[in-house]
Design an enzyme around this catalytic site. Structure first.
Site, PDB file in Angstrom:
ATOM      1  N   GLY A  40       0.820  -1.208   0.000  1.00 13.19           N
ATOM      2  CA  GLY A  40       0.000   0.000   0.000  1.00 13.19           C
ATOM      3  C   GLY A  40       0.853   1.256   0.000  1.00 13.19           C
ATOM      4  O   GLY A  40       2.021   1.223  -0.376  1.00 13.19           O
ATOM      5  N   LEU A  42       0.500   3.678  -2.019  1.00 13.73           N
ATOM      6  CA  LEU A  42       0.878   3.557  -3.430  1.00 13.73           C
ATOM      7  C   LEU A  42       1.358   4.874  -4.032  1.00 13.73           C
ATOM      8  O   LEU A  42       0.798   5.933  -3.786  1.00 13.73           O
ATOM      9  CB  LEU A  42      -0.315   3.042  -4.244  1.00 13.73           C
ATOM     10  N   GLY A  45       5.500   4.550  -8.716  1.00 20.75           N
ATOM     11  CA  GLY A  45       6.263   3.313  -8.928  1.00 20.75           C
ATOM     12  C   GLY A  45       5.327   2.104  -8.950  1.00 20.75           C
ATOM     13  O   GLY A  45       5.351   1.281  -9.880  1.00 20.75           O
ATOM     14  N   HIS A  46       4.450   2.020  -7.925  1.00 18.64           N
ATOM     15  CA  HIS A  46       3.475   0.913  -7.892  1.00 18.64           C
ATOM     16  C   HIS A  46       2.540   0.999  -9.098  1.00 18.64           C
ATOM     17  O   HIS A  46       2.212  -0.010  -9.727  1.00 18.64           O
ATOM     18  CB  HIS A  46       2.602   0.992  -6.636  1.00 18.64           C
ATOM     19  N   LYS A 158      13.695  -0.985  -8.088  1.00 19.64           N
ATOM     20  CA  LYS A 158      14.311  -0.263  -6.969  1.00 19.64           C
ATOM     21  C   LYS A 158      14.712  -1.265  -5.887  1.00 19.64           C
ATOM     22  O   LYS A 158      15.745  -1.149  -5.251  1.00 19.64           O
ATOM     23  CB  LYS A 158      13.379   0.797  -6.374  1.00 19.64           C
ATOM     24  N   ASP A 159      13.854  -2.285  -5.715  1.00 10.34           N
ATOM     25  CA  ASP A 159      14.163  -3.367  -4.771  1.00 10.34           C
ATOM     26  C   ASP A 159      14.849  -4.488  -5.543  1.00 10.34           C
ATOM     27  O   ASP A 159      14.337  -5.619  -5.629  1.00 10.34           O
ATOM     28  CB  ASP A 159      12.872  -3.862  -4.117  1.00 10.34           C
ATOM     29  N   SER A 194       9.477   5.998  -3.186  1.00 15.76           N
ATOM     30  CA  SER A 194       9.395   5.001  -2.119  1.00 15.76           C
ATOM     31  C   SER A 194       8.324   5.473  -1.149  1.00 15.76           C
ATOM     32  O   SER A 194       8.187   6.685  -0.911  1.00 15.76           O
ATOM     33  CB  SER A 194      10.745   4.919  -1.387  1.00 15.76           C
TER      34      SER A 194
HETATM   35  O1  PAF Z   1       8.047  -4.670  -2.198  1.00 15.68           O
HETATM   36  C1  PAF Z   1       7.123  -4.714  -1.356  1.00 15.68           C
HETATM   37  O2  PAF Z   1       6.302  -3.799  -1.223  1.00 15.68           O
HETATM   38  C2  PAF Z   1       7.009  -5.911  -0.441  1.00 15.68           C
HETATM   39  O3  PAF Z   1       8.269  -6.387  -0.078  1.00 15.68           O
HETATM   40  C3  PAF Z   1       6.143  -7.042  -1.021  1.00 15.68           C
HETATM   41  C4  PAF Z   1       6.749  -7.628  -2.272  1.00 15.68           C
HETATM   42  C5  PAF Z   1       4.748  -6.510  -1.320  1.00 15.68           C
HETATM   43  C6  PAF Z   1       5.993  -8.174   0.006  1.00 15.68           C
HETATM   44  O4  PAF Z   1       5.394  -7.737   1.169  1.00 15.68           O
END
Ligand code: PAF
Length: 296
Positions: A40, A42, A45-46, A158-159, A194
């Site tokens: 969430g 959001l 990026g999301h 980013k991750d 982020s």
């Molecule tokens: O990247 C994220 O927001 C979290 O690590 C994920 C993949 C939703 C798992 O909780």
């Protein structure tokens, strides 16, 4: 369900039973499901992941669950922004079909006792500072895959380490899902988006811009041949250290993008390397990375 198809209709599902019934039905109907797992809060990026999924699948499910298992003691689980209503308002115009937003005890009922660990990759970089983090991510992502049965699942670069770990888990455990990685989305001034940027004061945010500055400057230096990969860490740190609100540089160096080992003199000619940084601006932990192509 499966009336996605009727634009502007977004279903909110809170139980595993209902979510599984829906995904079983979709699979029976031959519909492809794209999953965007999120916690969430959001941002663009999301939303870029959601757009990619909506383009490539019949049905897009966005999960929203702040996963306690991936936060260590003293981390920001309690503080993590929870903005479900705003999140849904952002998802609706993108033609998201389903928001899966289970409560904590739905995902982790009493007696829950299983843990997925992707060894080696999980101990490096962020894992060295957040020892429970990637086990928690791998466990909840496995559950989300089992519950929603996606053909494709979308994660942001980013991750980077998270994407590598999830790909390895999918391969090792023969999961039937394609992991799609999408580029990091940045603010106009270069700061990687982020959910944690919300914690930054304006002074800390100014210093946080040094992260992208350091990554792009050292990338350019390596590509032009004025910085050797062995000097990457020193050069990154030189730039980062100019920020008085940068309180803790956890890592900043050049890494093998497959093993996450620091490069240390190995030749990567013709391959790419990863420049990656984790630090705290004030009390907020931030990460970012960039890929560098070594064609010379
Ligand atoms: O990247 C994220 O927001 C979290 O690590 C994920 C993949 C939703 C798992 O909780």
């Amino acid at each position: 369900m499966c009336e996605k198809q009727e634009k502007g209709k977004m279903k909110v599902v809170e139980t595993i039973k209902e979510m599984k019934e829906m995904s079983n039905r979709l699979s029976f109907e031959g519909k492809s499901v794209g999953l965007v797992p999120t916690m969430g809060a959001l941002h663009e990026g999301h939303l870029s992941l959601v757009r990619a999924s909506v383009n490539e699948n019949d049905v897009t499910i966005v999960s929203i669950f702040v996963n306690p298992m991936q936060f260590g003691q003293g981390e920001d689980f309690d503080q993590y922004p929870r903005t479900l209503q705003e999140d849904m308002e952002k998802l609706l115009p993108l033609n998201t079909d389903v928001v899966f937003a289970p409560a904590m005890d739905i995902i982790y009922p009493e007696g829950f006792n299983t843990h997925i660990e992707v060894r080696k990759l999980s101990d490096k970089l962020c894992g060295a500072f957040r020892p429970v983090h990637f086990g928690g991510v791998a466990t909840v992502v496995t559950k989300l895959f089992n519950i929603t049965k996606p053909a494709k699942a979308y994660f942001g670069l980013k991750d980077y380490q998270q994407t590598l770990i999830i790909k390895k888990m999918v391969k090792d455990l023969n999961m039937d899902v394609e992991v799609i990685t999408c580029p990091t989305i940045r603010e106009k001034d270069g700061l990687a988006m982020s959910s944690r940027n919300k914690y930054l004061t304006s002074e800390e945010r100014k210093d946080a811009l040094l992260i992208n500055k350091a990554l792009t400057k050292v990338k350019r230096g390596i590509e032009e041949g004025s910085i050797s990969t062995d000097k990457a860490s020193e050069k990154l740190r030189e730039i980062l250290c100019t920020g008085s609100h940068i309180t803790d540089i956890q890592y900043a160096s050049a890494y093998d993008p497959e093993t996450l080992e620091e490069i240390n003199g190995k030749s990567f000619v013709g391959r790419s390397i990863l420049l990656a940084i984790a630090l705290k601006a004030g009390k907020t932990r931030l990460i970012d990375n960039i890929s560098v192509n070594l064609n010379r």
